[in-house]
Scaffold this active site. Structure first.
Site, mmCIF file in Angstrom:
data_model
loop_
_atom_site.group_PDB
_atom_site.id
_atom_site.type_symbol
_atom_site.label_atom_id
_atom_site.label_comp_id
_atom_site.label_asym_id
_atom_site.label_seq_id
_atom_site.Cartn_x
_atom_site.Cartn_y
_atom_site.Cartn_z
ATOM 1 N N CYS A 12 0.874 -1.187 0.000
ATOM 2 C CA CYS A 12 0.000 0.000 0.000
ATOM 3 C C CYS A 12 0.909 1.234 0.000
ATOM 4 C CB CYS A 12 -0.839 -0.003 1.273
ATOM 5 S SG CYS A 12 0.193 0.061 2.757
ATOM 6 N N HIS A 41 5.339 -5.096 8.907
ATOM 7 C CA HIS A 41 5.321 -6.473 9.425
ATOM 8 C C HIS A 41 5.543 -7.494 8.320
ATOM 9 C CE1 HIS A 41 2.864 -4.938 13.072
ATOM 10 N NE2 HIS A 41 4.145 -4.984 13.350
ATOM 11 N N CYS A 96 2.351 5.858 8.974
ATOM 12 C CA CYS A 96 1.481 6.088 7.808
ATOM 13 C C CYS A 96 0.599 7.315 8.067
ATOM 14 C CB CYS A 96 0.604 4.864 7.570
ATOM 15 S SG CYS A 96 -0.567 5.157 6.221
ATOM 16 N N GLU A 126 0.220 -0.492 16.433
ATOM 17 C CA GLU A 126 -0.603 0.655 16.017
ATOM 18 C C GLU A 126 -1.571 1.051 17.143
ATOM 19 O OE1 GLU A 126 -2.792 0.309 12.263
ATOM 20 O OE2 GLU A 126 -4.247 1.766 13.001
ATOM 21 N N SER A 269 1.904 -5.367 3.397
ATOM 22 C CA SER A 269 3.346 -5.274 3.652
ATOM 23 C C SER A 269 4.150 -6.343 2.909
ATOM 24 C CB SER A 269 3.598 -5.381 5.163
ATOM 25 O OG SER A 269 2.885 -6.482 5.696
HETATM 26 O O1 0CG Z 1 -1.348 -4.862 9.188
HETATM 27 P P1 0CG Z 1 -0.425 -4.336 10.197
HETATM 28 O O2 0CG Z 1 -0.944 -3.112 10.882
HETATM 29 O O3 0CG Z 1 -0.023 -5.368 11.219
HETATM 30 O O4 0CG Z 1 0.903 -3.829 9.501
HETATM 31 P P2 0CG Z 1 1.723 -4.266 8.238
HETATM 32 O O5 0CG Z 1 3.096 -3.755 8.454
HETATM 33 O O6 0CG Z 1 1.591 -5.721 7.956
HETATM 34 O O7 0CG Z 1 1.034 -3.537 7.010
HETATM 35 C C1 0CG Z 1 0.848 -2.233 6.786
HETATM 36 C C2 0CG Z 1 1.326 -1.258 7.739
HETATM 37 C C3 0CG Z 1 1.734 -0.480 8.516
HETATM 38 FE FE1 SF4 Z 2 -3.389 1.343 5.433
HETATM 39 FE FE2 SF4 Z 2 -1.454 0.713 7.153
HETATM 40 FE FE3 SF4 Z 2 -1.002 0.798 4.523
HETATM 41 FE FE4 SF4 Z 2 -1.396 3.043 5.856
HETATM 42 S S1 SF4 Z 2 0.303 1.613 6.130
HETATM 43 S S2 SF4 Z 2 -2.291 2.551 3.888
HETATM 44 S S3 SF4 Z 2 -2.932 2.420 7.341
HETATM 45 S S4 SF4 Z 2 -2.319 -0.625 5.599
#
Ligand code: 0CG
Ligand code: SF4
Length: 316
Positions: A12, A41, A96, A126, A269
């Protein structure tokens, strides 16, 4: 066996920004870079950065004074920022912007004496960061994880009450929790826009579509990734045999018996290279060429911190 690739999947905008911040910091400072918590993560991402000398720590006390620290994409509490400043650390904040938005709103609620309910998973960084925005000792922030937790809430005044959510929750489950909250506290005020982020939402919509087409789903993502776990949970709720894997190495061939349509998605991620490796592995086992499922196009891009935005890295 046919392979269908879910869309959108993988990185993302918040994750891309966080990883870029680490890469640019490595180039810009030419010094040891400390990251508080895993930047995102994902085991593969962390391994790659570790190899390049990045040091991941869980506490500010593990970082020497005057060092460079990057806060992970999941965000930190106000207390953590204070501790970092006390140690005279140079801070790069990879939180973020969509998590930051929740921080700002929770912090305002705290200042205005508004009691707050946070829907989220206990112990997730978070959630810890969001709870740590509420510093008013005369009022309170309550964490709930389920509908059952609502019964245990003791609220002073439900006309001065609001709620927020973690950004990576299950849309289906959170909608039910919110309905129960509104039922119990009809006066509760809500965020102007849903806190569950666009990336979480879009990946869940795609898995719902995918569930109509396949008899097995592989979710690529690490065990501690909330949004990846929610994708796997959703596949299972939809009645599909679903596995969360770090990489192709985790695939057991016995899972694939009698599977003629296999769906693949990746958490926010998980890098695309891991998807490619899984596809190649399945093809070696006899699967056909993969098909991309059509889905929502994502255009969100987040700006980098000014300090390092002009630093160019390889291929940029
Ligand atoms: O999905 P979470 O919040 O555990 O985090 P991840 O690092 O997997 O993904 C996006 C972010 C921040
Ligand atoms: Fe959504 Fe987390 Fe990605 Fe930001 S870092 S866009 S809150 S999944």
């Amino acid at each position: 066996m046919n392979i269908i690739l879910s869309n959108p999947r993988g990185f993302c905008a918040g994750v891309k920004r966080a990883i870029l911040i680490v890469e640019k910091a490595l180039k810009f400072y030419k010094k040891k870079i400390y990251v508080l918590h895993e930047i995102v993560h994902n085991e593969y991402v962390i391994d790659q950065l570790r190899r390049r000398g990045v040091v991941f720590v869980e506490k500010i006390s593990q970082i020497p004074d005057n060092s460079i620290v990057i806060f992970s994409a999941h965000g930190v509490s106000k207390k953590t920022i204070k501790k970092a400043k006390k140690k005279k650390l140079i801070i790069l904040d990879a939180t973020c912007p969509l998590v930051k938005k929740v921080h700002i709103e929770v912090s305002k609620s705290s200042q205005k004496n508004i009691e707050t309910i946070l829907i989220g998973h206990k112990g997730h960084p978070e959630v810890e960061g969001i709870l740590g925005q509420y510093t008013n000792k005369n009022s309170k922030i309550h964490l709930i994880e389920s509908i059952e937790d609502i019964n245990d809430l003791s609220i002073k005044n439900d006309r001065k009450l609001n709620f927020f959510t973690q950004t990576t929750l299950s849309i289906r489950n959170t909608t039910k929790i919110i309905a129960s909250l509104r039922n119990k506290f009809p006066q509760i005020s809500s965020p102007p826009k849903e806190d569950i982020c666009y990336a979480t939402t879009n990946r869940q919509i795609a898995v719902n579509q995918l569930s109509n087409k396949v008899n097995m789903i592989l979710v690529i993502g690490s065990k501690n990734s909330s949004n990846s776990n929610r994708l796997a949970e959703l596949g299972r709720e939809n009645g599909i045999f679903t596995k969360l894997i770090n990489s192709f190495v985790d695939i057991k061939t016995k899972w694939l018996r009698n599977v003629n349509y296999i769906g693949i998605t990746a958490g926010a991620s998980a890098p695309e290279i891991l998807v490619k490796e899984v596809v190649e592995y399945l093809k070696k086992l006899g699967a056909h060429e993969s098909i991309e499922m059509l889905g929502i196009q994502e255009k969100t891009v987040f700006q980098l911190p000014k300090k390092i935005s002009n630093t160019k890295i390889f291929l940029e």
